[in-house]
Design an enzyme around this catalytic site. Structure first.
Site, PDB file in Angstrom:
ATOM      1  N   ARG A   1       7.658  -5.853  -1.869  1.00 19.79           N
ATOM      2  CA  ARG A   1       7.742  -5.698  -0.409  1.00 19.79           C
ATOM      3  C   ARG A   1       7.831  -7.080   0.244  1.00 19.79           C
ATOM      4  O   ARG A   1       7.177  -8.013  -0.218  1.00 19.79           O
ATOM      5  CB  ARG A   1       6.472  -4.986   0.100  1.00 19.79           C
TER       6      ARG A   1
ATOM      7  N   ARG B   1      -5.806   0.899  13.380  1.00 19.79           N
ATOM      8  CA  ARG B   1      -5.998  -0.468  12.895  1.00 19.79           C
ATOM      9  C   ARG B   1      -6.525  -1.386  13.979  1.00 19.79           C
ATOM     10  O   ARG B   1      -6.687  -2.573  13.740  1.00 19.79           O
ATOM     11  CB  ARG B   1      -4.645  -1.011  12.459  1.00 19.79           C
TER      12      ARG B   1
ATOM     13  N   LYS C   1      -5.468   2.354  -0.336  1.00 15.36           N
ATOM     14  CA  LYS C   1      -5.370   3.514   0.571  1.00 15.36           C
ATOM     15  C   LYS C   1      -4.185   4.411   0.196  1.00 15.36           C
ATOM     16  O   LYS C   1      -4.313   5.627   0.112  1.00 15.36           O
ATOM     17  CB  LYS C   1      -5.220   3.040   2.031  1.00 15.36           C
TER      18      LYS C   1
ATOM     19  N   ARG D   1       1.989  -5.885  -6.573  1.00 15.98           N
ATOM     20  CA  ARG D   1       2.563  -4.578  -6.205  1.00 15.98           C
ATOM     21  C   ARG D   1       4.089  -4.614  -6.239  1.00 15.98           C
ATOM     22  O   ARG D   1       4.723  -5.570  -5.823  1.00 15.98           O
ATOM     23  CB  ARG D   1       2.127  -4.178  -4.800  1.00 15.98           C
TER      24      ARG D   1
ATOM     25  N   ARG E   1      -1.825 -11.116   6.800  1.00 14.95           N
ATOM     26  CA  ARG E   1      -2.299  -9.718   6.906  1.00 14.95           C
ATOM     27  C   ARG E   1      -3.810  -9.663   6.744  1.00 14.95           C
ATOM     28  O   ARG E   1      -4.489  -8.908   7.447  1.00 14.95           O
ATOM     29  CB  ARG E   1      -1.616  -8.850   5.834  1.00 14.95           C
TER      30      ARG E   1
HETATM   31  P1  AP5 Z   1      -1.986   0.352  -2.400  1.00 13.78           P
HETATM   32  O1  AP5 Z   1      -2.527   1.700  -2.702  1.00 13.78           O
HETATM   33  O2  AP5 Z   1      -0.516   0.242  -2.123  1.00 13.78           O
HETATM   34  O3  AP5 Z   1      -2.874  -0.349  -1.268  1.00 13.78           O
HETATM   35  P2  AP5 Z   1      -2.956  -0.053   0.299  1.00 13.78           P
HETATM   36  O4  AP5 Z   1      -4.378  -0.117   0.695  1.00 13.78           O
HETATM   37  O5  AP5 Z   1      -2.187   1.178   0.653  1.00 13.78           O
HETATM   38  O6  AP5 Z   1      -2.252  -1.380   0.781  1.00 13.78           O
HETATM   39  P3  AP5 Z   1      -1.119  -1.667   1.841  1.00 13.78           P
HETATM   40  O7  AP5 Z   1      -0.766  -3.121   1.619  1.00 13.78           O
HETATM   41  O8  AP5 Z   1       0.032  -0.695   1.767  1.00 13.78           O
HETATM   42  O9  AP5 Z   1      -1.853  -1.489   3.132  1.00 13.78           O
HETATM   43  P4  AP5 Z   1      -1.565  -2.164   4.387  1.00 13.78           P
HETATM   44  O10 AP5 Z   1      -2.603  -1.509   5.187  1.00 13.78           O
HETATM   45  O11 AP5 Z   1      -1.537  -3.642   4.429  1.00 13.78           O
HETATM   46  O12 AP5 Z   1      -0.013  -1.861   4.618  1.00 13.78           O
HETATM   47  P5  AP5 Z   1       0.731  -0.678   5.363  1.00 13.78           P
HETATM   48  O13 AP5 Z   1       1.815  -0.222   4.501  1.00 13.78           O
HETATM   49  O14 AP5 Z   1      -0.241   0.314   5.895  1.00 13.78           O
HETATM   50  O15 AP5 Z   1      -2.357  -0.600  -3.634  1.00 13.78           O
HETATM   51  C1  AP5 Z   1      -1.897  -1.931  -3.705  1.00 13.78           C
HETATM   52  C2  AP5 Z   1      -1.501  -2.260  -5.152  1.00 13.78           C
HETATM   53  O16 AP5 Z   1      -2.637  -2.187  -5.985  1.00 13.78           O
HETATM   54  C3  AP5 Z   1      -0.474  -1.311  -5.765  1.00 13.78           C
HETATM   55  O17 AP5 Z   1       0.382  -2.043  -6.611  1.00 13.78           O
HETATM   56  C4  AP5 Z   1      -1.305  -0.321  -6.600  1.00 13.78           C
HETATM   57  O18 AP5 Z   1      -0.601   0.170  -7.716  1.00 13.78           O
HETATM   58  C5  AP5 Z   1      -2.470  -1.208  -7.013  1.00 13.78           C
HETATM   59  N1  AP5 Z   1      -3.735  -0.483  -7.103  1.00 13.78           N
HETATM   60  C6  AP5 Z   1      -4.266   0.316  -6.145  1.00 13.78           C
HETATM   61  N2  AP5 Z   1      -5.459   0.801  -6.552  1.00 13.78           N
HETATM   62  C7  AP5 Z   1      -5.657   0.271  -7.796  1.00 13.78           C
HETATM   63  C8  AP5 Z   1      -6.717   0.382  -8.741  1.00 13.78           C
HETATM   64  N3  AP5 Z   1      -7.812   1.135  -8.495  1.00 13.78           N
HETATM   65  N4  AP5 Z   1      -6.612  -0.293  -9.904  1.00 13.78           N
HETATM   66  C9  AP5 Z   1      -5.533  -1.059 -10.170  1.00 13.78           C
HETATM   67  N5  AP5 Z   1      -4.498  -1.195  -9.312  1.00 13.78           N
HETATM   68  C10 AP5 Z   1      -4.560  -0.543  -8.137  1.00 13.78           C
HETATM   69  O19 AP5 Z   1       1.295  -1.455   6.642  1.00 13.78           O
HETATM   70  C11 AP5 Z   1       2.338  -2.425   6.502  1.00 13.78           C
HETATM   71  C12 AP5 Z   1       2.603  -3.063   7.859  1.00 13.78           C
HETATM   72  O20 AP5 Z   1       3.021  -2.061   8.823  1.00 13.78           O
HETATM   73  C13 AP5 Z   1       1.385  -3.736   8.534  1.00 13.78           C
HETATM   74  O21 AP5 Z   1       1.181  -5.064   8.072  1.00 13.78           O
HETATM   75  C14 AP5 Z   1       1.811  -3.699  10.003  1.00 13.78           C
HETATM   76  O22 AP5 Z   1       2.745  -4.688  10.321  1.00 13.78           O
HETATM   77  C15 AP5 Z   1       2.486  -2.335  10.124  1.00 13.78           C
HETATM   78  N6  AP5 Z   1       1.522  -1.275  10.478  1.00 13.78           N
HETATM   79  C16 AP5 Z   1       1.138  -0.225   9.712  1.00 13.78           C
HETATM   80  N7  AP5 Z   1       0.239   0.523  10.357  1.00 13.78           N
HETATM   81  C17 AP5 Z   1       0.021  -0.075  11.558  1.00 13.78           C
HETATM   82  C18 AP5 Z   1      -0.825   0.215  12.649  1.00 13.78           C
HETATM   83  N8  AP5 Z   1      -1.664   1.272  12.642  1.00 13.78           N
HETATM   84  N9  AP5 Z   1      -0.801  -0.610  13.729  1.00 13.78           N
HETATM   85  C19 AP5 Z   1       0.024  -1.673  13.769  1.00 13.78           C
HETATM   86  N10 AP5 Z   1       0.857  -2.013  12.747  1.00 13.78           N
HETATM   87  C20 AP5 Z   1       0.849  -1.223  11.648  1.00 13.78           C
END
Ligand code: AP5
Length: 212
Positions: A159, A87, A13, A126, A170
């Site tokens: 991270r 979420r 994402k 990552r 997660r």
């Molecule tokens: P990346 O693009 O970083 O993936 P992502 O889907 O953004 O993953 P996240 O882990 O950031 O999402 P998340 O939803 O768990 O965490 P968030 O930060 O929102 O890609 C991942 C890796 O793969 C990278 O190294 C990238 O380079 C690689 N990659 C990507 N695409 C690729 C491809 N096509 N080919 C090869 N490599 C690739 O949330 C973190 C925490 O915040 C949550 O756990 C929660 O505690 C809190 N939080 C956030 N939002 C909420 C909410 N709405 N409600 C409650 N708590 C929340």
């Protein structure tokens, strides 16, 4: 154009949002990034969120919804990309209300379909820059110099919620609390499923065709 990026942790994402921002004039609203900004700056919101994030749990709806409402209040006329919100079904309902009151509705919900094995590979590999937040991957997108950000020279780290135990949790939390949001948008009729496998560029060309 207002887009919602949806899918499990590690689905890409954030990566696809960054590519969209490079190509279109859109504001990127990532709740994960907003929480991490508050953690880094040791704000009261960051202190509240830390215990949930480190363990891989969701920050309570009341706190998260209030944070997104504040951001919407500051949005100008620009289109937006929502990344990581909603979420839970309660968050999706709150977003509906916010869309009505601000007249900013989501045009498309892009869901990234990625098998669990690949999610684990992406999350464990990552690496992120502590200073500017740039995202790398130990195998797929390594930094030129070990541990040093290509963008700003900052320190590149893993991270805290990308450690094995937090990742497991997660993914479990995603299945229990976030996966039902997919049906919510499918029923509304604006959900588009995109194959999230292949290189970031391959996925982006699929995202582009959805938008076009
Ligand atoms: P990346 O693009 O970083 O993936 P992502 O889907 O953004 O993953 P996240 O882990 O950031 O999402 P998340 O939803 O768990 O965490 P968030 O930060 O929102 O890609 C991942 C890796 O793969 C990278 O190294 C990238 O380079 C690689 N990659 C990507 N695409 C690729 C491809 N096509 N080919 C090869 N490599 C690739 O949330 C973190 C925490 O915040 C949550 O756990 C929660 O505690 C809190 N939080 C956030 N939002 C909420 C909410 N709405 N409600 C409650 N708590 C929340």
């Amino acid at each position: 154009m207002n887009l919602l990026m949806f899918g499990p942790p590690g689905a890409g994402k954030g990566t696809q949002s960054a590519l969209l921002v490079d190509n279109f004039d859109l504001a990127h609203i990532s709740t994960g990034d907003l929480f991490r900004y508050n953690l880094k700056n040791e704000t009261p919101l960051g202190a509240e969120a830390k215990k949930y994030i480190d363990a891989g749990n969701l920050v309570p709806d009341s706190v998260t919804i209030k944070m997104v409402e504040d951001v919407f209040g500051r949005l100008g006329e620009k289109g937006f990309i929502l990344d990581g919100f909603p979420r839970t079904v309660a968050q999706a309902e709150a977003l509906d209300e916010l869309s009505l009151s601000t007249k900013k509705s989501v045009d498309k919900v892009i869901f990234f379909e990625v098998p669990r094995e690949l999610l684990l590979e992406r999350l464990t590999g990552r690496r992120v820059c502590k200073a500017c937040g740039a995202v790398f991957h130990a195998a797929a997108k390594p930094t030129k110099a070990e541990g040093v950000c290509d963008e700003c020279g900052g320190e590149v780290i893993q991270r805290t919620d990308d450690k094995a135990e937090a990742i497991e949790n997660r993914l479990k939390v995603y299945e229990e609390s976030t996966a039902p949001v997919k049906s919510f948008y499918r029923e509304k009729g604006n959900l588009v499923e995109v194959d999230g496998t292949g290189s970031a560029e391959d996925v982006f060309s699929r995202v582009r065709s959805v938008i076009n």
